[in-house]
Design a protein around this motif. Sequence first.
Motif, PDB file in Angstrom:
ATOM      1  N   SER A 483       0.831  -1.211   0.000  1.00  0.00           N
ATOM      2  CA  SER A 483       0.000   0.000   0.000  1.00  0.00           C
ATOM      3  C   SER A 483       0.858   1.251   0.000  1.00  0.00           C
ATOM      4  CB  SER A 483      -0.938  -0.001   1.213  1.00  0.00           C
ATOM      5  OG  SER A 483      -1.789  -1.114   1.188  1.00  0.00           O
ATOM      6  N   PHE A 484       1.971   1.213   0.743  1.00  0.00           N
ATOM      7  CA  PHE A 484       2.876   2.362   0.781  1.00  0.00           C
ATOM      8  C   PHE A 484       3.862   2.359  -0.386  1.00  0.00           C
ATOM      9  CE2 PHE A 484       1.666   2.391   5.322  1.00  0.00           C
ATOM     10  CZ  PHE A 484       1.299   3.728   5.432  1.00  0.00           C
ATOM     11  N   GLN A 485       3.681   1.379  -1.289  1.00  0.00           N
ATOM     12  CA  GLN A 485       4.506   1.278  -2.492  1.00  0.00           C
ATOM     13  C   GLN A 485       6.000   1.197  -2.155  1.00  0.00           C
ATOM     14  OE1 GLN A 485       3.397   4.534  -5.057  1.00  0.00           O
ATOM     15  NE2 GLN A 485       1.425   3.617  -5.570  1.00  0.00           N
ATOM     16  N   LEU A 486       6.291   0.346  -1.159  1.00  0.00           N
ATOM     17  CA  LEU A 486       7.693   0.111  -0.824  1.00  0.00           C
ATOM     18  C   LEU A 486       8.294  -0.838  -1.856  1.00  0.00           C
ATOM     19  CD1 LEU A 486       7.546  -0.422   3.058  1.00  0.00           C
ATOM     20  CD2 LEU A 486       8.170   1.639   1.804  1.00  0.00           C
ATOM     21  N   THR A 487       9.313  -0.428  -2.506  1.00  0.00           N
ATOM     22  CA  THR A 487       9.975  -1.248  -3.510  1.00  0.00           C
ATOM     23  C   THR A 487      11.481  -1.105  -3.355  1.00  0.00           C
ATOM     24  OG1 THR A 487       9.901   0.572  -5.109  1.00  0.00           O
ATOM     25  CG2 THR A 487       8.083  -1.031  -5.175  1.00  0.00           C
ATOM     26  N   GLY A 488      12.192  -2.046  -3.987  1.00  0.00           N
ATOM     27  CA  GLY A 488      13.646  -1.970  -4.018  1.00  0.00           C
ATOM     28  C   GLY A 488      14.286  -1.949  -2.643  1.00  0.00           C
ATOM     29  N   TRP A 489      15.340  -1.149  -2.515  1.00  0.00           N
ATOM     30  CA  TRP A 489      16.094  -1.086  -1.272  1.00  0.00           C
ATOM     31  C   TRP A 489      15.245  -0.588  -0.115  1.00  0.00           C
ATOM     32  CZ3 TRP A 489      19.468  -2.751   1.815  1.00  0.00           C
ATOM     33  CH2 TRP A 489      19.957  -1.993   2.862  1.00  0.00           C
ATOM     34  N   LEU A 490      14.285   0.308  -0.390  1.00  0.00           N
ATOM     35  CA  LEU A 490      13.442   0.836   0.688  1.00  0.00           C
ATOM     36  C   LEU A 490      12.615  -0.282   1.315  1.00  0.00           C
ATOM     37  CD1 LEU A 490      12.686   3.442   2.150  1.00  0.00           C
ATOM     38  CD2 LEU A 490      10.797   3.725   0.516  1.00  0.00           C
ATOM     39  N   LYS A 491      12.123  -1.212   0.502  1.00  0.00           N
ATOM     40  CA  LYS A 491      11.353  -2.338   1.038  1.00  0.00           C
ATOM     41  C   LYS A 491      12.239  -3.234   1.900  1.00  0.00           C
ATOM     42  CE  LYS A 491       8.369  -6.177  -0.376  1.00  0.00           C
ATOM     43  NZ  LYS A 491       7.728  -6.877  -1.515  1.00  0.00           N
ATOM     44  N   TRP A 492      13.461  -3.469   1.445  1.00  0.00           N
ATOM     45  CA  TRP A 492      14.379  -4.280   2.235  1.00  0.00           C
ATOM     46  C   TRP A 492      14.719  -3.590   3.547  1.00  0.00           C
ATOM     47  CZ3 TRP A 492      16.206  -9.183   1.503  1.00  0.00           C
ATOM     48  CH2 TRP A 492      15.921  -9.783   0.279  1.00  0.00           C
ATOM     49  N   LYS A 493      14.915  -2.282   3.487  1.00  0.00           N
ATOM     50  CA  LYS A 493      15.349  -1.535   4.668  1.00  0.00           C
ATOM     51  C   LYS A 493      14.235  -1.410   5.692  1.00  0.00           C
ATOM     52  CE  LYS A 493      17.220   2.995   5.984  1.00  0.00           C
ATOM     53  NZ  LYS A 493      17.635   4.335   5.483  1.00  0.00           N
ATOM     54  N   ARG A 494      12.996  -1.159   5.251  1.00  0.00           N
ATOM     55  CA  ARG A 494      11.895  -0.875   6.164  1.00  0.00           C
ATOM     56  C   ARG A 494      11.090  -2.112   6.561  1.00  0.00           C
ATOM     57  NH1 ARG A 494      13.394   3.782   8.329  1.00  0.00           N
ATOM     58  NH2 ARG A 494      13.645   5.457   6.793  1.00  0.00           N
ATOM     59  N   LEU A 495      11.083  -3.151   5.740  1.00  0.00           N
ATOM     60  CA  LEU A 495      10.220  -4.296   6.017  1.00  0.00           C
ATOM     61  C   LEU A 495      11.000  -5.595   6.176  1.00  0.00           C
ATOM     62  CD1 LEU A 495       7.463  -5.685   6.282  1.00  0.00           C
ATOM     63  CD2 LEU A 495       7.383  -5.797   3.768  1.00  0.00           C
ATOM     64  N   ILE A 496      11.720  -6.002   5.123  1.00  0.00           N
ATOM     65  CA  ILE A 496      12.264  -7.360   5.097  1.00  0.00           C
ATOM     66  C   ILE A 496      13.400  -7.540   6.100  1.00  0.00           C
ATOM     67  CG2 ILE A 496      13.360  -9.103   3.652  1.00  0.00           C
ATOM     68  CD1 ILE A 496      11.960  -7.888   1.248  1.00  0.00           C
ATOM     69  N   LEU A 497      14.425  -6.680   6.041  1.00  0.00           N
ATOM     70  CA  LEU A 497      15.565  -6.852   6.942  1.00  0.00           C
ATOM     71  C   LEU A 497      15.189  -6.721   8.417  1.00  0.00           C
ATOM     72  CD1 LEU A 497      18.458  -5.092   4.982  1.00  0.00           C
ATOM     73  CD2 LEU A 497      17.968  -7.534   5.202  1.00  0.00           C
ATOM     74  N   PRO A 498      14.354  -5.734   8.823  1.00  0.00           N
ATOM     75  CA  PRO A 498      13.928  -5.719  10.232  1.00  0.00           C
ATOM     76  C   PRO A 498      13.140  -6.963  10.626  1.00  0.00           C
ATOM     77  CG  PRO A 498      13.543  -3.579   9.225  1.00  0.00           C
ATOM     78  CD  PRO A 498      13.927  -4.506   8.111  1.00  0.00           C
ATOM     79  N   ALA A 499      12.334  -7.497   9.683  1.00  0.00           N
ATOM     80  CA  ALA A 499      11.502  -8.665  10.010  1.00  0.00           C
ATOM     81  C   ALA A 499      12.339  -9.920  10.207  1.00  0.00           C
ATOM     82  CB  ALA A 499      10.458  -8.883   8.917  1.00  0.00           C
ATOM     83  N   VAL A 500      13.432 -10.049   9.468  1.00  0.00           N
ATOM     84  CA  VAL A 500      14.237 -11.278   9.568  1.00  0.00           C
ATOM     85  C   VAL A 500      15.484 -11.076  10.426  1.00  0.00           C
ATOM     86  CG1 VAL A 500      13.452 -12.015   7.283  1.00  0.00           C
ATOM     87  CG2 VAL A 500      15.623 -10.788   7.486  1.00  0.00           C
ATOM     88  N   PHE A 501      15.649  -9.894  11.023  1.00  0.00           N
ATOM     89  CA  PHE A 501      16.864  -9.613  11.782  1.00  0.00           C
ATOM     90  C   PHE A 501      17.032 -10.579  12.955  1.00  0.00           C
ATOM     91  CE2 PHE A 501      19.228  -7.313  15.116  1.00  0.00           C
ATOM     92  CZ  PHE A 501      20.407  -7.066  14.434  1.00  0.00           C
ATOM     93  N   GLY A 502      15.956 -10.795  13.722  1.00  0.00           N
ATOM     94  CA  GLY A 502      16.044 -11.712  14.854  1.00  0.00           C
ATOM     95  C   GLY A 502      16.341 -13.128  14.419  1.00  0.00           C
ATOM     96  N   SER A 503      15.730 -13.566  13.302  1.00  0.00           N
ATOM     97  CA  SER A 503      15.993 -14.913  12.798  1.00  0.00           C
ATOM     98  C   SER A 503      17.435 -15.036  12.318  1.00  0.00           C
ATOM     99  CB  SER A 503      15.027 -15.229  11.649  1.00  0.00           C
ATOM    100  OG  SER A 503      13.691 -15.184  12.097  1.00  0.00           O
ATOM    101  N   TRP A 504      17.962 -13.960  11.702  1.00  0.00           N
ATOM    102  CA  TRP A 504      19.357 -14.000  11.278  1.00  0.00           C
ATOM    103  C   TRP A 504      20.278 -14.116  12.493  1.00  0.00           C
ATOM    104  CZ3 TRP A 504      23.107 -10.259  12.494  1.00  0.00           C
ATOM    105  CH2 TRP A 504      24.368 -10.509  11.941  1.00  0.00           C
ATOM    106  N   CYS A 505      19.954 -13.432  13.589  1.00  0.00           N
ATOM    107  CA  CYS A 505      20.770 -13.547  14.804  1.00  0.00           C
ATOM    108  C   CYS A 505      20.809 -14.986  15.291  1.00  0.00           C
ATOM    109  CB  CYS A 505      20.220 -12.641  15.903  1.00  0.00           C
ATOM    110  SG  CYS A 505      20.484 -10.886  15.624  1.00  0.00           S
ATOM    111  N   THR A 506      19.632 -15.644  15.321  1.00  0.00           N
ATOM    112  CA  THR A 506      19.590 -17.037  15.749  1.00  0.00           C
ATOM    113  C   THR A 506      20.390 -17.915  14.803  1.00  0.00           C
ATOM    114  OG1 THR A 506      17.395 -16.688  16.714  1.00  0.00           O
ATOM    115  CG2 THR A 506      18.067 -18.963  16.315  1.00  0.00           C
TER     116      THR A 506
END
Length: 586
Positions: A483-506
């Motif tokens: 809906s916010f039209q997050l694409t490219g690096w912005l989508k990775w920065k705001r959604l994907i990387l924060p969402a998987v950060f804890g899993s990456w730590c584990t």
Amino acid sequence: MTSMFTSAVSRPGPGGGNQPRLRVRILSDLVVAAGVLAVFGFVAYLLPGVDAPIGPQGIPSHVTTDVWDLPYYAMRSVFRMFIALFFSLAFTFLYGLAAARSRLMGKVLVPLLDILQSVPILGFLSATITIWLVIFPHSMLGVEAASIFAIFTSQAWNMAFSFYRSLLSEPKELDEAARSLRLTRWQRFWKLDVPSSMTPLLWNCMMSVGGGWFFLTASEMISVNNKTYALPGLGSFVAQASSNEELGKVGLAIVTMVIVVLLIDFLLWKPLTAWAEKFRITQSESAEPKKSLVLTVIRQSHLDDLLGRAFSPLGELLDRAGRVFGRTGARWESTGTRRKLGDWIFDIVLGILLVLGLAELVLSIKRSVGFAEMGQVFGLGGLTFLRVALLTAVCSIVWVPIGALIGMNPKVSRFMQPIVQVLASFPANFIFPFVTLWFVAWGIDINWGSILLMALGTQWYILFNVIAGASAIPDDLREMGSSFQLTGWLKWKRLILPAVFGSWCTGGITAAGGAWNASIVAEIVSYGRTELVGKGLGAYITQVTERGDGPRIILGVAIMSFFVVVANRVFWAPLQNLANRRYSLN
């Protein structure tokens, strides 16, 4: 074939719509019954060999390399793997709950878990093989128990880390709901704790089986204290064929292993990952839910009803027993912030015991091997540490984006899951004979080549945890990003990387621990009479274990544990705290 079952259910027949449904359900019942009988037959067929008496010549030190034995060897290896997985799961629930729900116990159990995951399986085997042989005398069951325990030590730690982190990151809304409903501890465990951890725990179970395959050779061809104990299995078959320089038979064992992994993925992991979709925290149904033919057949049978009726009395009994421990109340002790007098006393006593234990360890090392050798072993540990750090960084750069793409796209996941399973479950040490010849032919230094060998067995911890983290991203957040039209690096920065950060730590902390463990088989590789030995702590531990040099085994394991604990406390612990504080769904 799934569509065939669906169309059969929905298409009305001459006698009405119920008759086709009944036929499909009866067919499903027959298929499920055949599967259950096959499992029991599989176990009954293997049990006589597991408890076979030891012959007059003692415990065998080698196995045959007859290719016709490969199916039986594969079944024995799979049997050991899943017995170890069962105990790993039980350990995960007990250990994770104790560490997450008790502030005082967590201070001991979490650092202890760091130490346990750093101890190589040769360290466990050298310390326990005699105990198992005494517990089960005159029977191969003693060696089997030692092998299963070794596989357990390669499976349990990443599962415990995953469950522990899931408990700490449970949404506050669900915790408040559990307290409002006044659930007992037992009810909370099955209604909230296990479901909320299901996706990462399931992917870590897959990774644990993959880790078990990686150490299969060391756990089935046990060489400790100048003795060798061989058990029938794929790992021992490969070790024997490699020693005999029979590359063709090593290749056939690899093909057998790939077939076994694909069957396990189709019959077990695909149904479980599709079933686990219902535990995702989301307010909307996935647009492309995962599917499994095996799960469809099970759901269309009477198995759910039969299991419900069979285990209902047991569940009620355990629920009544759980009421003795009281209601859930607040979120147990883990969220307490005030330090009480008991906390101070506990910390002081724990610190004194730790100092005394370290002092006794240092004095023991001084008496047995001397400080000069301890300094040399620290230097070897530093070399292995550099290898571990480099491969962890490179594997994170490579696999985090790939894992996120797989986890967020069900179509890609359906296609990639069996491939990833084969790659992760593929025991890299099966190809070490080929790698040895390649290193010799191309003049590759084993000190650099060992990094590649270690990565082959440990990079999957990062990939699987990132896939699990990406799969658990709520559809609401994904739709919001669109809906916010997050694409490219912005989508990775705001959604994907924060969402998987804890899993990456584990994944990172378990991958680093697994890399230390893998160094024992990656810093020494051999084929026939050709042996390449690198400089590192893993090679040191392997050599002293084969000689049965107890003091030096303790020295090597202690220094490896020191490196792992310091790295976890200095680097990984702050990252995990950041993940729990800023990037969890609370």
